[in-house]
Motif scaffolding. Structure first.
Motif, PDB file in Angstrom:
ATOM      1  N   GLN A  15       0.909  -1.085  -0.140  1.00 53.51           N
ATOM      2  CA  GLN A  15      -0.020  -0.015   0.063  1.00 53.51           C
ATOM      3  C   GLN A  15       0.976   1.278   0.025  1.00 53.51           C
ATOM      4  O   GLN A  15       1.997   1.254   0.610  1.00 53.51           O
ATOM      5  N   THR A  16       0.342   2.255  -0.904  1.00 50.95           N
ATOM      6  CA  THR A  16       1.174   3.425  -0.853  1.00 50.95           C
ATOM      7  C   THR A  16       0.462   4.621   0.007  1.00 50.95           C
ATOM      8  O   THR A  16      -0.666   4.778   0.277  1.00 50.95           O
ATOM      9  N   SER A  45      10.414   7.477  -3.859  1.00 51.58           N
ATOM     10  CA  SER A  45      10.574   6.451  -5.175  1.00 51.58           C
ATOM     11  C   SER A  45      11.428   4.958  -4.435  1.00 51.58           C
ATOM     12  O   SER A  45      11.564   5.225  -3.107  1.00 51.58           O
ATOM     13  N   ARG A  97      -5.081   8.430   6.211  1.00 53.97           N
ATOM     14  CA  ARG A  97      -5.757   8.798   4.691  1.00 53.97           C
ATOM     15  C   ARG A  97      -6.492   9.715   4.564  1.00 53.97           C
ATOM     16  O   ARG A  97      -6.451  10.549   3.355  1.00 53.97           O
ATOM     17  N   ILE A 140      -1.406  14.972  -7.012  1.00 60.04           N
ATOM     18  CA  ILE A 140      -1.395  13.940  -6.045  1.00 60.04           C
ATOM     19  C   ILE A 140      -0.080  13.176  -6.273  1.00 60.04           C
ATOM     20  O   ILE A 140      -0.183  12.528  -7.410  1.00 60.04           O
ATOM     21  N   MET A 141       0.756  12.977  -5.757  1.00 58.52           N
ATOM     22  CA  MET A 141       2.463  12.346  -5.805  1.00 58.52           C
ATOM     23  C   MET A 141       2.103  10.980  -5.024  1.00 58.52           C
ATOM     24  O   MET A 141       1.995  10.984  -3.608  1.00 58.52           O
ATOM     25  N   THR A 142       2.584   9.944  -5.646  1.00 62.79           N
ATOM     26  CA  THR A 142       2.651   8.704  -4.592  1.00 62.79           C
ATOM     27  C   THR A 142       3.795   8.525  -3.927  1.00 62.79           C
ATOM     28  O   THR A 142       4.973   8.841  -4.599  1.00 62.79           O
ATOM     29  N   MET A 143       3.576   8.126  -2.893  1.00 63.72           N
ATOM     30  CA  MET A 143       4.815   7.853  -1.708  1.00 63.72           C
ATOM     31  C   MET A 143       4.781   6.390  -1.554  1.00 63.72           C
ATOM     32  O   MET A 143       4.064   5.633  -1.190  1.00 63.72           O
ATOM     33  N   TYR A 144       5.941   5.785  -1.404  1.00 64.66           N
ATOM     34  CA  TYR A 144       6.308   4.406  -1.397  1.00 64.66           C
ATOM     35  C   TYR A 144       6.763   4.259   0.055  1.00 64.66           C
ATOM     36  O   TYR A 144       7.694   5.100   0.877  1.00 64.66           O
ATOM     37  N   SER A 182       0.355   9.220  -0.028  1.00 65.25           N
ATOM     38  CA  SER A 182       0.536  10.334  -0.970  1.00 65.25           C
ATOM     39  C   SER A 182       0.702  11.650  -0.378  1.00 65.25           C
ATOM     40  O   SER A 182       0.305  11.731   0.760  1.00 65.25           O
TER      41      SER A 182
END
Length: 513
Positions: free
Chosen positions: A145-146, A180, A268, A157-161, A148
Motif C-alpha cells: 500500500q502506498t 521512489s 488517509r 497527487i504524488m505517490t509515496m512508497y 500520497s
C-alpha cells in the motif's frame, strides 16, 4: 498406511489377489504376504470391530516391530536450549553424543537427530514456529500500500512508497515514506532505521528486489555491491528470502499489514504537502502502534524492545553509512578519468585500463581489480575541473609541472639582471602566464648548452635591440655568436653645427645674381 483390514475383508469374499492389490493401491506381493501371514497365525475375517490397522499390523508382524537400539535425546530439553543465544543443533548433537558414549549407548546420526527434533517441533502445529533470539534478525520490505502527498503549486497527487522494517523478536516496527523505490531511498531507509533502533542485528533479511540483490539464487544469491558495503558498515549479514517464499520473512509480512491498518489507513484523510510532513504524521502513528499493548501477551512492542532486545543489538559505528555509487571508467592518455564531467588523476601506469570508481558526496575512490589505487576529494561546481596529484605523473611531466613563474624568475636572477629582464618580458608577452613556460624552459636548455655567461650576454644584446626580446631572438644571437662581439664605442659629440649637420649650402647658393 497399508489397509490390512480391507485386504482380509476382500480376500474373504473370494476376490483375487490381483484385484485386491488394485483396489487397495498396493503391490500384489504385499497382498500375498499379508494373506499368507494371516493364515499362519489363524487370523480370519470377520475381525473385532475395534481392531485398527495398526494393531492388526502388530499382530501380523510382531517380530518386525523391534525396540530401537539407538538412544533418543530429550527433545523437550533440546527445544528449550535452542532458545538460548549462540546454541545450535550441531552443538547440542555433540553434547548428546558425549552423553551416549559415557553411558555406553548408541547415539543417533546427526541427520536423524535433526529429523526427529523437527518432528517434535511440528507435533502441535502444522507449521513450525521458530522462536527468534533477541538482537538476531531484522526483516525489511516495501509495503504494497502506498501513501500520497499534494503538490502545493499544481495540486497534483504524488505517490509515496512506504518502507517497513521489523525486529523479529520484539516485533518493534519502523516505517518511513519515500518518493521512489530507487537505490538511494533503499539505503537511506536502512540508515534511518538503524538510527531509530539505536543498533543493528546480526542478520538482515530483505526481499529479492534489485536494489538489494543483483541475482536471486537459493544457494548463493549475489548481493548488490552498495547494499553489501552498507551491511559491512553496520556489521550485519544479508540473507535474502527465497523467491516466492514469504514464510522466510513472516514478521515483516505481518508488520506490513499492521502498518497499513494502523498507520496508512489512519492518516488517509490528512493532507500532506511534503515528504517530511508525511513522515511526521507517520511517526506519530508509529509511536502509538509500538506503544499499543499486545492482545495475547503482556507488554507492548516498545516495552519488549527496551527490556529484552535493545541490550542485545550490535553497537552502531561512529558515523552513519555514506551512500556511495559505483561507475566503471577508462584511464585516458592524460592519466585522468572523467567522473560526472570532472577529471581525476590516476597513476600513469594504469593508462587505458578499466577501473572501478566509488563515488560519495565528498570522496572519489578508484579501484583496480579490487585494490584501491587512489582517492580524491570530490569536485563540485563548474564542470571540467581537474584534480591532479603530482605523484601520478611520469617523471618528465613532473619536471615540467614543478616550474612556475616565481621559480623561473628566481632562476633568471641567479644568472643575471639581463636574463631576469628577458624572462619577465617573455612571461608578460602572453595573455596567460602559463603560455610562456615553454619558452622559459627552452632558455634553461640554452643555459645548459652555451653556459650562463653567454646567455646573460645574449640577453643583454637582445635587450639592446628591443625591450621585449623573444626566445627565438636570444637563440639566434647565441647561434650566430653575436654575444661574443664587443660593443662599439660611443661617438663624441660634434664640435660645430656644421659637423653635426653634414653638408650645408652657403649663402652664395641662395643669392640672386
Amino acid at each position: 498406511m497399508t489397509p490390512y483390514r480391507e485386504i482380509l475383508r476382500l480376500y474373504s469374499q473370494g476376490i483375487s489377489q490381483r484385484n485386491i492389490a488394485l483396489s487397495c493401491a498396493c503391490s500384489r506381493n504385499t497382498v500375498s504376504k499379508i494373506i499368507q501371514r494371516a493364515g499362519e497365525l489363524g487370523i480370519v475375517w470377520p475381525l473385532e470391530k475395534d481392531l485398527t490397522d495398526g494393531e492388526l499390523r502388530q499382530r501380523l508382524f510382531a517380530e518386525a516391530a523391534q525396540a530401537p537400539t539407538r538412544k533418543h535425546p530429550d527433545y523437550a530439553y533440546i527445544h528449550k536450549e535452542m532458545a538460548k543465544s549462540g546454541v545450535t543443533l550441531s552443538l547440542l548433537w555433540n553434547e548428546y553424543c558425549e552423553n551416549c558414549r559415557a553411558s555406553q549407548e548408541i547415539p543417533l546420526m546427526y541427520s536423524q537427530f535433526c529429523h526427529h527434533y523437527q518432528q517434535y517441533t511440528m507435533k502441535s502445529n502444522a507449521t513450525m514456529r521458530i522462536h527468534r533470539k533477541p538482537g538476531e534478525q531484522l526483516e525489511v520490505d516495501w509495503a504494497g500500500q502506498t501513501a500520497s502527498t499534494i503538490d502545493r503549486e499544481t495540486g497534483e497527487i504524488m505517490t509515496m512508497y512506504v518502507f517497513v522494517g521489523v525486529l523479529a523478536y520484539s516485533q518493534y516496527v519502523y516505517v518511513e515514506a519515500f518518493a521512489s523505490q530507487d537505490q538511494e531511498s533503499w539505503i537511506t531507509a536502512h540508515i534511518h532505521m538503524y538510527q531509530f533502533f539505536g543498533g543493528s542485528t546480526r542478520v538482515l533479511i530483505p526481499d529479492n528486489l534489485k536494489t538489494g540483490v543483483e541475482k536471486a539464487s537459493g544457494h548463493s544469491p549475489v548481493i548488490n555491491k552498495i547494499y553489501h558495503e552498507m551491511a559491512e558498515h553496520y556489521n550485519t549479514a544479508v540473507i535474502p528470502a527465497r523467491v516466492r517464499k514469504p514464510k522466510d520473512k513472516p514478521n515483516v509480512e505481518g508488520a506490513v499489514g499492521v502498518a497499513s491498518t494502523w498507520i496508512l489507513a489512519a492518516i488517509r484523510k490528512q493532507q500532506c504537502f511534503s515528504v517530511a510532513e508525511l513522515n511526521l504524521a507517520i511517526r506519530e502513528k508509529l509511536d502509538a502502534l509500538n506503544a499499543k499493548s499486545f492482545q495475547k501477551k503482556e507488554g507492548s512492542r516498545h516495552s519488549v524492545f527496551m527490556t529484552e532486545e535493545k541490550p542485545f543489538l550490535l553497537s552502531l559505528p561512529a558515523t552513519p553509512y555514506e551512500l556511495a555509487t559505483w561507475k566503471i571508467a577508462t584511464v585516458q592518455f592524460n592519466y585522468h578519468i572523467s567522473v560526472e564531467k570532472m577529471h581525476y588523476s590516476i597513476p600513469y601506469e594504469y593508462i587505458k585500463h578499466r577501473v572501478d570508481v566509488r563515488m560519495t558526496r565528498g570522496v572519489i575512490e578508484v579501484f583496480y581489480q579490487n585494490h584501491r589505487v587512489c582517492s580524491h576529494p570530490r569536485l563540485h561546481g563548474k564542470p571540467g575541473q581537474y584534480s591532479t596529484v603530482e605523484d601520478h605523473m611520469p617523471e618528465n611531466h613532473k619536471k615540467f609541472i614543478q616550474w612556475n613563474a616565481n621559480r623561473f624568475i628566481s632562476w633568471a636572477q641567479s644568472v643575471g639582471t639581463h636574463t631576469a629582464a628577458s624572462v619577465q618580458a617573455i612571461l608578460n608577452s602572453h595573455k596567460v602566464e602559463q603560455q610562456g613556460y615553454r619558452s622559459c624552459m627552452a632558455l634553461l636548455k640554452l643555459a645548459d648548452k652555451h653556459g650562463v655567461i653567454r646567455l646573460e650576454a645574449a640577453c643583454a644584446r637582445a635587450l639592446s635591440y628591443t625591450p621585449r626580446p623573444s626566445f627565438q631572438s636570444i637563440k639566434t644571437i647565441l647561434t650566430t655568436g653575436q654575444d661574443r662581439l664587443e660593443a662599439q664605442p660611443e661617438t663624441q659629440e660634434p664640435s660645430s653645427p656644421s659637423e653635426s649637420h653634414g653638408f650645408i649650402r652657403g649663402a652664395d647658393y641662395y643669392g640672386r645674381g
